[in-house]
Structure formats: C-alpha cells, structure tokens
Design a protein around this motif. Structure first.
Motif, PDB file in Angstrom:
ATOM      1  N   LYS A 111      -9.994   6.919  -1.164  1.00 29.42           N
ATOM      2  CA  LYS A 111     -10.360   7.116   0.230  1.00 29.42           C
ATOM      3  C   LYS A 111      -9.202   6.843   1.177  1.00 29.42           C
ATOM      4  O   LYS A 111      -9.066   7.501   2.175  1.00 29.42           O
ATOM      5  N   ASN A 112      -8.374   5.830   0.866  1.00 32.41           N
ATOM      6  CA  ASN A 112      -7.327   5.439   1.811  1.00 32.41           C
ATOM      7  C   ASN A 112      -5.947   5.970   1.437  1.00 32.41           C
ATOM      8  O   ASN A 112      -4.951   5.575   2.020  1.00 32.41           O
ATOM      9  N   GLY A 113      -5.883   6.842   0.429  1.00 30.95           N
ATOM     10  CA  GLY A 113      -4.613   7.441   0.053  1.00 30.95           C
ATOM     11  C   GLY A 113      -3.832   6.667  -0.988  1.00 30.95           C
ATOM     12  O   GLY A 113      -2.769   7.107  -1.417  1.00 30.95           O
ATOM     13  N   THR A 114      -4.337   5.503  -1.399  1.00 29.33           N
ATOM     14  CA  THR A 114      -3.669   4.761  -2.467  1.00 29.33           C
ATOM     15  C   THR A 114      -4.393   5.040  -3.777  1.00 29.33           C
ATOM     16  O   THR A 114      -5.486   5.597  -3.801  1.00 29.33           O
ATOM     17  N   ARG A 115      -3.761   4.634  -4.862  1.00 33.37           N
ATOM     18  CA  ARG A 115      -4.415   4.767  -6.165  1.00 33.37           C
ATOM     19  C   ARG A 115      -4.023   3.594  -7.031  1.00 33.37           C
ATOM     20  O   ARG A 115      -3.052   2.902  -6.746  1.00 33.37           O
ATOM     21  N   ASP A 116      -4.778   3.379  -8.081  1.00 39.42           N
ATOM     22  CA  ASP A 116      -4.553   2.260  -8.986  1.00 39.42           C
ATOM     23  C   ASP A 116      -4.091   2.800 -10.335  1.00 39.42           C
ATOM     24  O   ASP A 116      -4.616   3.814 -10.813  1.00 39.42           O
ATOM     25  N   ILE A 117      -3.116   2.094 -10.929  1.00 40.54           N
ATOM     26  CA  ILE A 117      -2.431   2.623 -12.101  1.00 40.54           C
ATOM     27  C   ILE A 117      -2.486   1.647 -13.265  1.00 40.54           C
ATOM     28  O   ILE A 117      -2.166   0.469 -13.118  1.00 40.54           O
ATOM     29  N   GLY A 118      -2.892   2.146 -14.419  1.00 37.29           N
ATOM     30  CA  GLY A 118      -2.771   1.415 -15.677  1.00 37.29           C
ATOM     31  C   GLY A 118      -3.772   0.300 -15.897  1.00 37.29           C
ATOM     32  O   GLY A 118      -4.757   0.142 -15.176  1.00 37.29           O
ATOM     33  N   LEU A 119      -3.497  -0.469 -16.938  1.00 36.95           N
ATOM     34  CA  LEU A 119      -4.353  -1.537 -17.429  1.00 36.95           C
ATOM     35  C   LEU A 119      -4.825  -2.495 -16.344  1.00 36.95           C
ATOM     36  O   LEU A 119      -6.010  -2.789 -16.231  1.00 36.95           O
ATOM     37  N   MET A 120      -3.912  -2.987 -15.527  1.00 33.77           N
ATOM     38  CA  MET A 120      -4.244  -3.959 -14.486  1.00 33.77           C
ATOM     39  C   MET A 120      -4.585  -3.286 -13.149  1.00 33.77           C
ATOM     40  O   MET A 120      -4.767  -3.967 -12.152  1.00 33.77           O
ATOM     41  N   GLN A 121      -4.671  -1.942 -13.158  1.00 36.84           N
ATOM     42  CA  GLN A 121      -5.025  -1.191 -11.958  1.00 36.84           C
ATOM     43  C   GLN A 121      -4.154  -1.610 -10.773  1.00 36.84           C
ATOM     44  O   GLN A 121      -4.640  -1.995  -9.712  1.00 36.84           O
ATOM     45  N   ILE A 122      -2.843  -1.552 -10.978  1.00 37.65           N
ATOM     46  CA  ILE A 122      -1.888  -1.917  -9.928  1.00 37.65           C
ATOM     47  C   ILE A 122      -1.907  -0.842  -8.849  1.00 37.65           C
ATOM     48  O   ILE A 122      -1.697   0.339  -9.123  1.00 37.65           O
ATOM     49  N   ASN A 123      -2.157  -1.279  -7.639  1.00 40.46           N
ATOM     50  CA  ASN A 123      -2.273  -0.363  -6.514  1.00 40.46           C
ATOM     51  C   ASN A 123      -0.918   0.237  -6.168  1.00 40.46           C
ATOM     52  O   ASN A 123       0.119  -0.422  -6.260  1.00 40.46           O
ATOM     53  N   VAL A 167       3.546  -0.464  -5.975  1.00 45.24           N
ATOM     54  CA  VAL A 167       4.557   0.427  -6.574  1.00 45.24           C
ATOM     55  C   VAL A 167       5.623   0.746  -5.539  1.00 45.24           C
ATOM     56  O   VAL A 167       6.823   0.664  -5.816  1.00 45.24           O
ATOM     57  N   ARG A 168       5.183   1.080  -4.331  1.00 41.21           N
ATOM     58  CA  ARG A 168       6.141   1.381  -3.250  1.00 41.21           C
ATOM     59  C   ARG A 168       6.908   0.131  -2.835  1.00 41.21           C
ATOM     60  O   ARG A 168       8.117   0.169  -2.649  1.00 41.21           O
ATOM     61  N   LYS A 169       6.200  -0.986  -2.664  1.00 39.35           N
ATOM     62  CA  LYS A 169       6.823  -2.207  -2.177  1.00 39.35           C
ATOM     63  C   LYS A 169       7.952  -2.682  -3.089  1.00 39.35           C
ATOM     64  O   LYS A 169       8.997  -3.115  -2.624  1.00 39.35           O
ATOM     65  N   TYR A 170       7.732  -2.609  -4.401  1.00 38.55           N
ATOM     66  CA  TYR A 170       8.730  -3.111  -5.363  1.00 38.55           C
ATOM     67  C   TYR A 170       9.490  -1.992  -6.062  1.00 38.55           C
ATOM     68  O   TYR A 170      10.224  -2.249  -7.013  1.00 38.55           O
ATOM     69  N   ASN A 171       9.311  -0.773  -5.582  1.00 38.68           N
ATOM     70  CA  ASN A 171      10.022   0.377  -6.139  1.00 38.68           C
ATOM     71  C   ASN A 171       9.863   0.441  -7.661  1.00 38.68           C
ATOM     72  O   ASN A 171      10.840   0.623  -8.397  1.00 38.68           O
ATOM     73  N   LEU A 172       8.617   0.285  -8.114  1.00 37.23           N
ATOM     74  CA  LEU A 172       8.331   0.308  -9.549  1.00 37.23           C
ATOM     75  C   LEU A 172       8.348   1.739 -10.066  1.00 37.23           C
ATOM     76  O   LEU A 172       8.014   2.675  -9.344  1.00 37.23           O
ATOM     77  N   LYS A 173       8.718   1.888 -11.297  1.00 33.66           N
ATOM     78  CA  LYS A 173       8.660   3.198 -11.945  1.00 33.66           C
ATOM     79  C   LYS A 173       7.217   3.413 -12.395  1.00 33.66           C
ATOM     80  O   LYS A 173       6.722   2.731 -13.272  1.00 33.66           O
ATOM     81  N   ASN A 188      -5.546  -6.336  -4.579  1.00 30.79           N
ATOM     82  CA  ASN A 188      -6.031  -4.967  -4.479  1.00 30.79           C
ATOM     83  C   ASN A 188      -5.334  -4.147  -3.414  1.00 30.79           C
ATOM     84  O   ASN A 188      -5.049  -2.972  -3.629  1.00 30.79           O
ATOM     85  N   LYS A 189      -5.024  -4.748  -2.258  1.00 33.97           N
ATOM     86  CA  LYS A 189      -4.518  -3.913  -1.162  1.00 33.97           C
ATOM     87  C   LYS A 189      -3.293  -4.436  -0.429  1.00 33.97           C
ATOM     88  O   LYS A 189      -2.896  -3.870   0.560  1.00 33.97           O
TER      89      LYS A 189
END
Length: 91
Positions: free
Chosen positions: A1-13, A17-23, A59-60
């Motif tokens: 709904k808010n344009g973010t998504r959750d990724i992988g096992l721990m559902q990292i928002n 990913v953007r904040k820490y420039n994660l791959k 979460n956010k």
C-alpha cells in the motif's frame, strides 16, 4: 500500500535496503537476511527499548515507528492470541 516491500526470511523492508544500500539479491540468502534482520532489530531496540515501538521500527523505520499500529497488532496476535491483544490502538 505504501510503496515499500518486504524481502526474504526476515521480511526486511525496502526502507532498510535503501538506508543501508543493501544488495537486494543478497537478501534472498537466509543467512545474510537473518544477520541483517537481527542487526536492524537491535538498532530499533537500542533506540526504543524492548517495546512495541521497536517492533514497529523494524517494520517501517525509526521515523515512522509508533507504539501501536496494525503491524504491532498482527505481531501481538501471533505471539499471544487475539484475545490478549484486544484494545490495541490501530493506525
């Protein structure tokens, strides 16, 4: 709904990913994802203590974290069952 998504096992928002420039593709590795998930949760607990606000932060992000939200309500229901979580204020 808010344009973010959750990724992988721990559902990292995707906020984190953007904040820490994660791959993003690395987050599909369960070990890498769990390590980052634990790190993010520790950051939130350090800032907000052992609280529902820390769970919402996970979460956010820190700036949008609330003491009570639909996310913390869902987590509470999973942990304690619906009856014990009634009365949670929902956003």
């Amino acid at each position: 709904k808010n344009g973010t998504r959750d990724i992988g096992l721990m559902q990292i928002n995707s906020y984190w990913v953007r904040k820490y420039n994660l791959k993003e593709e690395w987050l599909f590795d369960p070990f890498y994802n769990a390590m980052w998930g634990a790190y993010i949760l520790r950051l939130c607990i350090n800032k907000f203590g052992n609280s529902w606000k820390a769970i919402d932060c996970y979460n956010k992000g820190q700036a949008k974290a609330k003491n009570w939200s639909s996310y913390t309500f869902r987590v509470c229901k999973i942990l304690y069952g619906g009856e014990k979580c009634e009365g949670f204020w929902l956003d």
